[in-house]
Enzyme design. Structure first.
Site, PDB file in Angstrom:
ATOM      1  N   GLY A   1       0.802  -1.222   0.000  1.00 31.47           N
ATOM      2  CA  GLY A   1       0.000   0.000   0.000  1.00 31.47           C
ATOM      3  C   GLY A   1       0.828   1.261   0.000  1.00 31.47           C
ATOM      4  O   GLY A   1       2.057   1.249   0.063  1.00 31.47           O
TER       5      GLY A   1
ATOM      6  N   ARG B   1       3.826   6.082   1.960  1.00 30.72           N
ATOM      7  CA  ARG B   1       4.245   7.489   1.997  1.00 30.72           C
ATOM      8  C   ARG B   1       3.641   8.245   0.813  1.00 30.72           C
ATOM      9  O   ARG B   1       4.250   9.151   0.252  1.00 30.72           O
ATOM     10  CB  ARG B   1       5.767   7.595   1.959  1.00 30.72           C
ATOM     11  CG  ARG B   1       6.396   6.930   0.728  1.00 30.72           C
ATOM     12  CD  ARG B   1       7.872   7.242   0.628  1.00 30.72           C
ATOM     13  NE  ARG B   1       8.446   6.652  -0.565  1.00 30.72           N
ATOM     14  CZ  ARG B   1       9.610   7.021  -1.086  1.00 30.72           C
ATOM     15  NH1 ARG B   1      10.300   7.997  -0.518  1.00 30.72           N
ATOM     16  NH2 ARG B   1      10.089   6.436  -2.156  1.00 30.72           N
TER      17      ARG B   1
ATOM     18  N   GLY C   1       7.764   7.824   6.030  1.00 26.75           N
ATOM     19  CA  GLY C   1       6.701   8.406   5.224  1.00 26.75           C
ATOM     20  C   GLY C   1       7.112   9.579   4.372  1.00 26.75           C
ATOM     21  O   GLY C   1       6.289  10.120   3.626  1.00 26.75           O
TER      22      GLY C   1
ATOM     23  N   ASP D   1       4.076  -4.834  -7.565  1.00 23.41           N
ATOM     24  CA  ASP D   1       3.408  -3.579  -7.211  1.00 23.41           C
ATOM     25  C   ASP D   1       3.929  -2.411  -8.039  1.00 23.41           C
ATOM     26  O   ASP D   1       3.402  -1.295  -7.936  1.00 23.41           O
ATOM     27  CB  ASP D   1       3.560  -3.276  -5.718  1.00 23.41           C
ATOM     28  CG  ASP D   1       5.008  -3.254  -5.266  1.00 23.41           C
ATOM     29  OD1 ASP D   1       5.656  -4.307  -5.355  1.00 23.41           O
ATOM     30  OD2 ASP D   1       5.493  -2.205  -4.818  1.00 23.41           O
TER      31      ASP D   1
END
Length: 531
Positions: free
Chosen positions: A123, A126, A158, A285
């Site tokens: 996911g 950041r 992040g 991803d």
């Protein structure tokens, strides 16, 4: 091919507390209303239709941001009037701190195979999807942030250091100018915050990225892992609407979607290889459903031709080396096909057969795209002697040529421009590029196996070659030089390099240093992911 996927827990309804006790800090950061006079509307199609893959979130709000780079050409393409976004409003918009009324920024959920190992929940750790812009043609384009602060998916602080964000801006623009499907940056904003990287404190920045969408193979892996067939159907239908609208409503649309993604990725990776580009981190991803290049972290262009070239500091086994990219693309596509099995047919074996048939087309599609591109690079697409260079002859010629390039460690990009000059009749064009064979004196006496003579005999088109072979690419040493200067506060080298790369096929007087590879004897080029 597995028909099952590892179960994934649903998204959290509340974020975890931080060490300082500030739970939900980024989620409650204030967001200003972007004035209607700015003329910008952000839709929230993904967030509304796929809430199972979208966690509402807000970007952090630095005290004194400053816009460092703004993409006028991309802004115009999106229908954004830069004059309506003066500073500091522009910086706040690019940070996600000032958004149009009704915006719904989210952190996207996805899974992924990273260096072959499966992570069921990755996911946007950041990053944030601010929403979708509708360009003047009516097409939706995602506006997405990197370095915008921790989300519940975060595995680090992040934030993003300045140099990697400038690299992504530069590489996206370079690839777009080279004609490669790519995400692009609308802007880069300095946050005024410093972050620890490699034992030092470095300036941080946020990049605002535009893409046809941010749907990835990992998005489908996450949806499949939820174990909810209805979510997977909604995601697949959404992908069809965004990237293969001609299939919408068709009974075989999911098989068509798989075919479309296989075709798009085969063409994309062929372009990478033809240009000498190494993505560096081809995790699932980082493979888009749209067929756009995404995430310019440990990426680089090869200098000397070498199929084993690998530049990532964390790719210790060379999994994502230059020559491995086609096979890795197929591996990733196989993971994508696995997620679609429940949609391809009620019967598992029939679904597998459909998936395998689609995947089996990848090799031919890639080879066709690569061969067509190599014909262009060698000036043989419309050459007078093209009848003598059928696909078999072209395969033999290019095999001999690439063997020479590797054996003599010849610079890949410079080599093809030199060939273009040879095709134009310059007998000295290959001096210093390709050694002579057998003591001859002409251009045709170069190259083992007589491939140069065979190529010249086919009547290559020099003009066609110059249109296919860039003179300027993001040379690794020049990119690092520009980024290092920017970190010191000097953006002149970055701006100059950006300007040169905007016209990669044109000779630019006074910019000869941008043509040349790195000086011999320098350190090996190594890239890092930036987190």
């Amino acid at each position: 091919m597995s028909a099952d996927a590892e179960p994934i827990e649903p998204l959290p309804t509340e974020p975890p507390s931080t060490e300082s006790g500030r739970a939900d800090a980024e989620r409650t950061e204030p967001v200003d209303a972007l004035p209607a006079s700015a003329g910008i509307v952000l839709e929230h199609d993904f967030a509304s239709r796929l809430p199972e893959l979208a966690l509402p979130w807000r970007a952090f709000r630095p005290e004194e941001p400053r816009t460092l780079a703004w993409n006028d050409a991309l802004a115009a393409e999106l229908g954004i009037d830069a004059d309506r976004l003066p500073e500091p409003l522009r910086a706040r918009f690019l940070l996600g701190n000032a958004l149009p009324q009704g915006s719904a920024p989210v952190a996207q959920a996805y899974a992924g195979h990273q260096f072959g190992g499966y992570s069921p929940r990755l996911g946007d750790g950041r990053a944030l999807l601010l929403g979708e812009l509708r360009d003047p043609s009516g097409r939706l384009r995602d506006l997405h942030l990197k370095g915008s602060g921790r989300t519940p998916f975060a595995r680090a602080d992040g934030f993003a250091a300045l140099a990697p964000m400038l690299r992504e801006y530069l590489m996206g623009e370079a690839m777009a100018a080279l004609g490669v499907p790519t995400t692009r940056a609308l802007g880069v904003v300095a946050t005024g915050r410093r972050v620890p990287r490699d034992g030092e404190l470095r300036d941080s920045a946020v990049l605002a990225r535009v893409a046809s969408s941010h749907l990835r193979v990992g998005s489908f892996q996450f949806a499949r892992g939820l174990g909810d067939a209805e979510v997977l159907v909604r995601l697949a239908d959404y992908a069809v609407e965004r990237h293969a609208p001609e299939l919408a409503g068709a009974p075989d649309r999911y098989a068509g979607l798989l075919d479309a993604v296989v075709r798009a990725q085969a063409g994309l990776v062929a372009q990478w290889v033809l240009l000498g580009f190494v993505h560096g981190v081809m995790n699932t991803d980082n493979m888009t459903i749209s067929g756009e290049t995404i995430d310019y972290g440990p990426c680089a262009f090869i200098d000397a031709f070498d199929p084993a070239a690998s530049f990532s500091s964390i790719d210790h086994q060379g999994r994502y080396a230059y020559g491995n990219q086609p096979s890795i693309a197929l591996w990733n596509l196989t993971r994508f096909a696995e997620t679609l099995l429940p949609l391809l047919a009620p019967d598992v074996e029939t679904a597998k057969s459909t998936a395998v048939a689609s995947l089996d087309r990848f090799g031919g599609l890639y080879n066709d795209a690569w061969m067509a591109g190599m014909r262009d690079k060698l000036g043989l697409a419309h050459a007078a002697g093209r009848a003598a260079v059928d696909d078999g002859a072209l395969a033999e010629l290019t095999a001999d040529m690439l063997t020479d390039l590797q054996r003599h460690r010849i610079d890949y990009t410079s080599f093809f421009r030199a060939l273009g000059r040879a095709a134009a009749g310059d007998p000295t064009a290959l001096d210093g590029v390709l050694p002579r064979e057998g003591g001859g004196s002409g251009a045709g006496d170069r190259g083992s196996g007589g491939w140069v003579q065979r190529w010249l005999g086919a009547g290559p088109d020099a003009g066609e070659m110059d249109r296919a072979n860039p003179l300027y690419i993001p040379r690794n040493h020049l990119v690092e030089e520009a980024l290092a200067a920017a970190e010191r506060g000097d953006f002149g080298p970055f701006s100059r390099l950006l300007d040169v790369l905007a016209r990669p096929f044109e000779e630019q007087s006074g910019n000869e240093r941008y043509e040349r590879p790195a000086p011999e004897g320098g350190p090996a080029h190594v890239t890092f992911c930036g987190t």
